[in-house]
Design a protein around this motif. Structure first.
Motif, PDB file in Angstrom:
ATOM      1  N   CYS A  30       0.842  -1.191   0.000  1.00  9.25           N
ATOM      2  CA  CYS A  30       0.000   0.000   0.000  1.00  9.25           C
ATOM      3  C   CYS A  30       0.883   1.249   0.000  1.00  9.25           C
ATOM      4  CB  CYS A  30      -0.919  -0.009   1.216  1.00  9.25           C
ATOM      5  SG  CYS A  30      -1.820   1.538   1.404  1.00  9.25           S
ATOM      6  N   GLY A  32       0.067   4.063   0.947  1.00 12.04           N
ATOM      7  CA  GLY A  32      -0.200   4.888   2.123  1.00 12.04           C
ATOM      8  C   GLY A  32       0.440   4.347   3.380  1.00 12.04           C
ATOM      9  N   CYS A  33       0.193   3.055   3.707  1.00 16.53           N
ATOM     10  CA  CYS A  33       0.648   2.517   4.995  1.00 16.53           C
ATOM     11  C   CYS A  33       1.697   1.424   4.860  1.00 16.53           C
ATOM     12  CB  CYS A  33      -0.550   1.991   5.787  1.00 16.53           C
ATOM     13  SG  CYS A  33      -1.360   0.581   5.002  1.00 16.53           S
ATOM     14  N   CYS A  41      -4.604   0.519   0.074  1.00 20.21           N
ATOM     15  CA  CYS A  41      -5.542  -0.369   0.768  1.00 20.21           C
ATOM     16  C   CYS A  41      -6.862   0.315   1.127  1.00 20.21           C
ATOM     17  CB  CYS A  41      -4.876  -0.968   2.011  1.00 20.21           C
ATOM     18  SG  CYS A  41      -4.800   0.161   3.412  1.00 20.21           S
ATOM     19  N   CYS A  44      -6.720   2.876   3.938  1.00 16.33           N
ATOM     20  CA  CYS A  44      -6.182   4.175   3.525  1.00 16.33           C
ATOM     21  C   CYS A  44      -7.186   4.933   2.667  1.00 16.33           C
ATOM     22  CB  CYS A  44      -4.859   3.994   2.786  1.00 16.33           C
ATOM     23  SG  CYS A  44      -3.498   3.637   3.913  1.00 16.33           S
TER      24      CYS A  44
HETATM   25 ZN   LIG Z   1      -2.844   1.429   3.429  1.00 16.58          ZN
END
Ligand SMILES: [Zn+2]
Length: 227
Positions: A30, A32-33, A41, A44
């Motif tokens: 992902c 983002g994370c 994901c 996110c």
């Molecule tokens: Zn994420």
């Protein structure tokens, strides 16, 4: 004609197969994370906050999928610098899900200058535009608008400097845009200077109306510029 569409289909399936194999060897993370399993994901995606741009119609009407903050900011960077095709599709879906209360005749991505395009190898706005066009059945034309003047990066420039930097930087082909309602696509709107300059070029070439859709809007874009 039939042969062309067969090749297009074959190459698309070939691409999907290749992506599936690569996903097995290098599982997606992902943007983002960092969690393994998805390019951006679900958790996110749920964190993306929608900006309220209803009062901002200058220099043009814009809708944005989210505020340019984490985790969307990391996703934009991943798209821009890593050319992740599946990520482009996920982010384009976020833009489509956000909705557009308007039916354009033509979708046009904000162009990069040819030298910048060579350097990066692709235009992230074009990747988003292709997915949005395919999903909404609207024609995408990346040739109708071009950047005719190389501009400095807009990063770090004031509102006024940004306007001057992109003034007359774009040119549209009248034969492709005349009488058309055009939806411009870009990744991030910061002050609207670039999109405003694109819209001016399109209107000058005869476009009937121009609006824009971006993946993200800078937090300050919600508030009008104070000058
Ligand atoms: Zn994420």
């Amino acid at each position: 004609m039939l042969r062309d569409s067969a090749i297009a289909r074959l190459s698309r399936w070939g691409r999907y197969a290749l992506e599936a194999i690569l996903d097995l060897i290098f599982p997606p993370r992902c943007a983002g994370c960092g969690k393994v399993g998805d390019y951006f994901c679900r958790d996110c995606r749920h964190l993306v906050r929608k900006p309220n741009l209803a009062d901002r119609t200058y220099p043009l009407c814009v809708v944005s999928a989210g505020i340019f903050e984490e985790p969307l900011r990391s996703a934009v960077h991943a798209l821009k610098y890593r050319k992740q095709r599946p990520l482009a599709e996920i982010l384009a879906d976020l833009m489509i899900a956000n909705g557009l209360d308007w039916e354009p005749d033509l979708i046009i991505p904000v162009p990069l200058h040819p030298s910048r395009l060579r350097e990066r190898g692709f235009n992230q706005a074009e990747l988003l535009a292709q997915h949005i066009g395919a999903a909404t059945n609207v024609t995408v034309n990346s040739q109708a608008l071009s950047r005719v003047r190389e501009t400095r990066s807009q990063v770090g420039l004031s509102w006024r400097e940004r306007q001057d930097n992109v003034k007359d930087a774009f040119e549209a082909k009248p034969e492709l845009v005349i009488g058309k309602r055009v939806l411009l696509i870009d990744d991030v709107i910061t002050t609207g200077a670039t999109l405003g300059a694109c819209a001016n070029a399109l209107l000058k070439a005869g476009a009937a109306e121009v609006r824009a859709m971006t993946l993200a809007a800078a937090p300050g874009y919600e508030a009008p510029p104070s000058e």
